[in-house]
Scaffold this motif. Structure first.
Motif, PDB file in Angstrom:
ATOM      1  N   PRO A   1       4.575   4.581   9.832  1.00  0.00           N
ATOM      2  CA  PRO A   1       5.548   5.664  10.028  1.00  0.00           C
ATOM      3  C   PRO A   1       4.847   7.006  10.201  1.00  0.00           C
ATOM      4  O   PRO A   1       3.707   7.193   9.774  1.00  0.00           O
ATOM      5  CB  PRO A   1       6.378   5.629   8.739  1.00  0.00           C
ATOM      6  N   ASP A   2       5.542   7.934  10.823  1.00  0.00           N
ATOM      7  CA  ASP A   2       5.001   9.285  10.991  1.00  0.00           C
ATOM      8  C   ASP A   2       5.039  10.066   9.683  1.00  0.00           C
ATOM      9  O   ASP A   2       4.253  10.988   9.480  1.00  0.00           O
ATOM     10  CB  ASP A   2       5.795  10.028  12.069  1.00  0.00           C
ATOM     11  N   GLN A   3       5.965   9.694   8.819  1.00  0.00           N
ATOM     12  CA  GLN A   3       6.098  10.362   7.528  1.00  0.00           C
ATOM     13  C   GLN A   3       6.803   9.411   6.576  1.00  0.00           C
ATOM     14  O   GLN A   3       7.557   8.528   7.010  1.00  0.00           O
ATOM     15  CB  GLN A   3       6.900  11.664   7.675  1.00  0.00           C
ATOM     16  N   VAL A   4       6.561   9.584   5.288  1.00  0.00           N
ATOM     17  CA  VAL A   4       7.200   8.755   4.268  1.00  0.00           C
ATOM     18  C   VAL A   4       7.875   9.661   3.258  1.00  0.00           C
ATOM     19  O   VAL A   4       7.278  10.637   2.794  1.00  0.00           O
ATOM     20  CB  VAL A   4       6.174   7.852   3.553  1.00  0.00           C
ATOM     21  N   VAL A   5       9.110   9.336   2.908  1.00  0.00           N
ATOM     22  CA  VAL A   5       9.811  10.048   1.846  1.00  0.00           C
ATOM     23  C   VAL A   5      10.453   9.030   0.919  1.00  0.00           C
ATOM     24  O   VAL A   5      10.680   7.883   1.310  1.00  0.00           O
ATOM     25  CB  VAL A   5      10.886  11.017   2.387  1.00  0.00           C
ATOM     26  N   ASN A   6      10.746   9.463  -0.291  1.00  0.00           N
ATOM     27  CA  ASN A   6      11.389   8.582  -1.264  1.00  0.00           C
ATOM     28  C   ASN A   6      12.864   8.892  -1.474  1.00  0.00           C
ATOM     29  O   ASN A   6      13.552   8.174  -2.196  1.00  0.00           O
ATOM     30  CB  ASN A   6      10.660   8.649  -2.609  1.00  0.00           C
ATOM     31  N   SER A   7      13.345   9.979  -0.859  1.00  0.00           N
ATOM     32  CA  SER A   7      14.744  10.362  -1.024  1.00  0.00           C
ATOM     33  C   SER A   7      15.113  11.362   0.063  1.00  0.00           C
ATOM     34  O   SER A   7      14.239  11.959   0.717  1.00  0.00           O
ATOM     35  CB  SER A   7      14.981  10.987  -2.399  1.00  0.00           C
ATOM     36  N   LEU A   8      16.406  11.570   0.234  1.00  0.00           N
ATOM     37  CA  LEU A   8      16.852  12.598   1.171  1.00  0.00           C
ATOM     38  C   LEU A   8      16.517  13.989   0.666  1.00  0.00           C
ATOM     39  O   LEU A   8      16.299  14.911   1.456  1.00  0.00           O
ATOM     40  CB  LEU A   8      18.361  12.454   1.423  1.00  0.00           C
ATOM     41  N   ASP A   9      16.469  14.150  -0.644  1.00  0.00           N
ATOM     42  CA  ASP A   9      16.022  15.431  -1.195  1.00  0.00           C
ATOM     43  C   ASP A   9      14.591  15.745  -0.755  1.00  0.00           C
ATOM     44  O   ASP A   9      14.276  16.879  -0.374  1.00  0.00           O
ATOM     45  CB  ASP A   9      16.090  15.408  -2.725  1.00  0.00           C
ATOM     46  N   GLU A  10      13.744  14.738  -0.804  1.00  0.00           N
ATOM     47  CA  GLU A  10      12.359  14.945  -0.372  1.00  0.00           C
ATOM     48  C   GLU A  10      12.299  15.233   1.125  1.00  0.00           C
ATOM     49  O   GLU A  10      11.482  16.040   1.582  1.00  0.00           O
ATOM     50  CB  GLU A  10      11.511  13.724  -0.706  1.00  0.00           C
ATOM     51  N   GLY A  17       9.531  24.430   8.914  1.00  0.00           N
ATOM     52  CA  GLY A  17      10.197  25.624   9.410  1.00  0.00           C
ATOM     53  C   GLY A  17      11.548  25.879   8.803  1.00  0.00           C
ATOM     54  O   GLY A  17      12.325  26.685   9.314  1.00  0.00           O
ATOM     55  N   ARG A  18      11.868  25.178   7.681  1.00  0.00           N
ATOM     56  CA  ARG A  18      13.176  25.363   7.038  1.00  0.00           C
ATOM     57  C   ARG A  18      12.986  25.531   5.541  1.00  0.00           C
ATOM     58  O   ARG A  18      12.098  24.934   4.940  1.00  0.00           O
ATOM     59  CB  ARG A  18      14.114  24.173   7.308  1.00  0.00           C
ATOM     60  N   ASP A  19      13.822  26.325   4.955  1.00  0.00           N
ATOM     61  CA  ASP A  19      13.773  26.485   3.506  1.00  0.00           C
ATOM     62  C   ASP A  19      14.275  25.217   2.848  1.00  0.00           C
ATOM     63  O   ASP A  19      15.241  24.600   3.295  1.00  0.00           O
ATOM     64  CB  ASP A  19      14.645  27.669   3.057  1.00  0.00           C
ATOM     65  N   PRO A  20      13.650  24.782   1.753  1.00  0.00           N
ATOM     66  CA  PRO A  20      14.117  23.574   1.050  1.00  0.00           C
ATOM     67  C   PRO A  20      15.462  23.813   0.392  1.00  0.00           C
ATOM     68  O   PRO A  20      15.840  24.931   0.148  1.00  0.00           O
ATOM     69  CB  PRO A  20      13.001  23.317   0.024  1.00  0.00           C
ATOM     70  N   THR A  57       0.837  -1.184   0.000  1.00  0.00           N
ATOM     71  CA  THR A  57       0.000   0.000   0.000  1.00  0.00           C
ATOM     72  C   THR A  57       0.872   1.233   0.000  1.00  0.00           C
ATOM     73  O   THR A  57       1.783   1.360   0.815  1.00  0.00           O
ATOM     74  CB  THR A  57      -0.901   0.011   1.257  1.00  0.00           C
ATOM     75  N   VAL A  58       0.618   2.146  -0.905  1.00  0.00           N
ATOM     76  CA  VAL A  58       1.328   3.417  -0.924  1.00  0.00           C
ATOM     77  C   VAL A  58       0.597   4.373  -0.007  1.00  0.00           C
ATOM     78  O   VAL A  58      -0.604   4.601  -0.156  1.00  0.00           O
ATOM     79  CB  VAL A  58       1.398   3.997  -2.347  1.00  0.00           C
ATOM     80  N   VAL A  59       1.311   4.919   0.967  1.00  0.00           N
ATOM     81  CA  VAL A  59       0.678   5.814   1.924  1.00  0.00           C
ATOM     82  C   VAL A  59       1.064   7.242   1.611  1.00  0.00           C
ATOM     83  O   VAL A  59       2.068   7.517   0.968  1.00  0.00           O
ATOM     84  CB  VAL A  59       1.098   5.466   3.374  1.00  0.00           C
ATOM     85  N   ALA A  60       0.274   8.173   2.100  1.00  0.00           N
ATOM     86  CA  ALA A  60       0.563   9.586   1.878  1.00  0.00           C
ATOM     87  C   ALA A  60       1.811   9.987   2.628  1.00  0.00           C
ATOM     88  O   ALA A  60       2.186   9.392   3.629  1.00  0.00           O
ATOM     89  CB  ALA A  60      -0.617  10.428   2.344  1.00  0.00           C
ATOM     90  N   THR A  61       2.460  11.042   2.132  1.00  0.00           N
ATOM     91  CA  THR A  61       3.711  11.473   2.730  1.00  0.00           C
ATOM     92  C   THR A  61       3.512  12.152   4.073  1.00  0.00           C
ATOM     93  O   THR A  61       4.284  11.962   4.994  1.00  0.00           O
ATOM     94  CB  THR A  61       4.428  12.438   1.774  1.00  0.00           C
ATOM     95  N   ALA A  62       2.488  12.957   4.203  1.00  0.00           N
ATOM     96  CA  ALA A  62       2.365  13.797   5.388  1.00  0.00           C
ATOM     97  C   ALA A  62       1.382  13.222   6.396  1.00  0.00           C
ATOM     98  O   ALA A  62       0.423  12.571   6.054  1.00  0.00           O
ATOM     99  CB  ALA A  62       1.903  15.198   4.990  1.00  0.00           C
ATOM    100  N   VAL A  63       1.668  13.461   7.683  1.00  0.00           N
ATOM    101  CA  VAL A  63       0.711  13.206   8.749  1.00  0.00           C
ATOM    102  C   VAL A  63       0.467  14.541   9.426  1.00  0.00           C
ATOM    103  O   VAL A  63       0.383  15.562   8.771  1.00  0.00           O
ATOM    104  CB  VAL A  63       1.245  12.127   9.721  1.00  0.00           C
ATOM    105  N   LEU A 122      14.515  16.869   2.824  1.00  0.00           N
ATOM    106  CA  LEU A 122      14.875  18.286   2.946  1.00  0.00           C
ATOM    107  C   LEU A 122      13.693  19.190   2.626  1.00  0.00           C
ATOM    108  O   LEU A 122      13.454  20.188   3.318  1.00  0.00           O
ATOM    109  CB  LEU A 122      16.042  18.604   2.013  1.00  0.00           C
ATOM    110  N   GLU A 123      12.965  18.849   1.596  1.00  0.00           N
ATOM    111  CA  GLU A 123      11.843  19.676   1.165  1.00  0.00           C
ATOM    112  C   GLU A 123      10.703  19.695   2.172  1.00  0.00           C
ATOM    113  O   GLU A 123       9.925  20.647   2.221  1.00  0.00           O
ATOM    114  CB  GLU A 123      11.327  19.186  -0.185  1.00  0.00           C
ATOM    115  N   THR A 124      10.599  18.634   2.981  1.00  0.00           N
ATOM    116  CA  THR A 124       9.472  18.524   3.904  1.00  0.00           C
ATOM    117  C   THR A 124       9.822  18.906   5.331  1.00  0.00           C
ATOM    118  O   THR A 124       8.954  18.863   6.202  1.00  0.00           O
ATOM    119  CB  THR A 124       8.922  17.085   3.902  1.00  0.00           C
ATOM    120  N   LEU A 125      11.074  19.295   5.577  1.00  0.00           N
ATOM    121  CA  LEU A 125      11.441  19.710   6.930  1.00  0.00           C
ATOM    122  C   LEU A 125      10.636  20.948   7.322  1.00  0.00           C
ATOM    123  O   LEU A 125      10.670  21.964   6.620  1.00  0.00           O
ATOM    124  CB  LEU A 125      12.933  20.019   7.016  1.00  0.00           C
TER     125      LEU A 125
END
Length: 282
Positions: free
Chosen positions: A263-272, A279-282, A29-35, A274-277
Motif C-alpha cells: 500500500p501507499d500508506q497504512v492507517v489503523n483508523s479513520l482518525d489516523e 495540507g489539512r489540519d487534523p 509484517t508491520v509496515v511504516a505508515t508513511a511513504v 484524518l491526522e495524516t491528510l
C-alpha cells in the motif's frame, strides 16, 4: 481475498474425517505508515466492511454454529471436527476467485455450499437441506449481529464530510445486504456517491468500479485516495487505476506480504487517516 472477514488467512483442503488442528497464523509484517509525501486529495473513496464497520471475528460465529448443531449428526461429528471441516470448506470456497465473486453477491447460498461441503468431508451423506439451510441462516444472523462501526468511525466521517473533501462509498457485496447496513447505521448522509457492487454488476478490483466512482465524484485518479482493508480488491485495484491507496489495518494484524501488494500508506483508523491528510489540519 475474503469478503468482509468471512474467512481467515488459512488455506487448506477439506479431507473426509480430517482431524487436523487449525493452522497457526502466518507471521505478518508491520509496515511504516508513511511513504513519499502524497498530494492533498480532493476526494476520498472509502470501503465499508472492516474499514468503517467492524464485521467481527468470523471464527466466533463458526464455533457457535458447531456447538449448536454438531449434536444433529453422528457421535463422530464433534464440535471440534465440525469446526475443522468448516474451516477447510470456507477457505476452499473463498480462495477461488470465481466463487468469491458469486458468493459475496449471495452470501446465504455461499454459506449453504460451505456447510454442505464440510458435512460431506465428515462423511455425512445427503444431509437434510432444511438443516443445512438452518445452519446457513443461523450463521448469517450471528454475523449480522456482530457488525458495528469502529470506535470513532462515524465521528471521523463527520469530520471528513466537513473538510470539503468529496466522499464516496465503494463496497462489494449484494444490493440488499450492503444497503441494509448503510441504512441501519445511517451512513448515506456522509457521502456524495454510494456504489454497491450488486447495483452495477461489477465491483473492486475491476477497473470499471474505480472509474465509475471517479466519474461520479468528477475527479481524476491523481486527485483521489482509496481507503480499504482488502489488499487485492481495495489496494491493488486502486493502484492499478492510478489512485493513491491507503490500507486500513483496523485490527492491527500487520501486512500479509504473501499477496505481493504494497500500500501507499497504512492507517489503523479513520482518525489516523484524518491526522495524516497532507495540507489539512487534523
Amino acid at each position: 481475498m475474503r469478503a468482509a472477514r468471512e474467512h481467515g488467512a488459512r488455506r487448506g483442503i477439506c479431507r473426509p474425517g480430517s482431524r487436523r488442528a487449525l493452522a497457526a497464523p502466518v507471521p505478518r509484517t508491520v509496515v511504516a505508515t508513511a511513504v513519499t509525501a502524497p498530494r492533498p486529495p480532493k476526494a476520498i473513496i472509502l470501503d465499508l466492511d472492516d474499514t468503517i464497520l467492524d464485521s467481527g471475528d468470523p471464527d466466533v460465529s463458526w464455533r457457535r454454529i458447531c456447538a449448536e448443531f454438531a449434536g444433529n449428526f453422528d457421535d463422530g461429528v464433534t464440535p471440534a471436527r465440525f469446526l475443522a471441516a468448516l474451516i477447510d470448506a470456507r477457505d476452499w470456497f473463498w480462495d477461488n476467485d470465481r466463487q468469491a465473486r458469486e458468493g459475496r453477491l449471495d452470501l446465504l447460498a455461499a454459506r449453504r455450499t460451505i456447510f454442505g461441503r464440510a458435512l460431506a468431508c465428515l462423511g455425512v451423506a445427503s444431509p437434510e437441506q432444511a438443516l443445512v439451510d438452518a445452519m446457513a441462516r443461523r450463521y448469517t444472523v450471528l454475523r449480522d449481529q456482530a457488525v458495528t462501526p469502529f470506535r470513532g468511525a462515524l465521528a471521523a466521517l463527520e469530520r471528513l464530510r466537513g473538510s470539503g473533501l468529496k466522499l464516496a462509498l465503494l463496497t462489494n457485496g449484494s444490493t440488499e445486504m450492503q444497503w441494509r447496513k448503510i441504512r441501519h447505521f445511517r451512513l448515506a448522509g456522509f457521502f456524495d456517491h454510494i456504489q454497491v457492487e450488486g447495483d452495477l454488476g461489477f465491483g473492486k478490483p475491476d477497473a470499471r468500479a474505480f472509474r465509475y466512482a471517479l466519474a461520479a465524484l468528477d475527479v481524476t485518479p491523481e486527485k483521489a485516495w482509496m481507503v480499504g482493508d482488502n489488499l487485492l480488491a481495495d489496494i491493488e485495484g486502486a493502484q492499478r487505476a492510478g489512485i493513491f491507496a491507503v490500507w486500513m489495518d483496523a485490527h492491527g494484524s500487520g501486512l500479509d506480504t504473501r499477496d505481493g501488494v504494497t500500500p501507499d500508506q497504512v492507517v489503523n483508523s479513520l482518525d489516523e487517516l484524518l491526522e495524516t491528510l497532507p495540507g489539512r489540519d487534523p
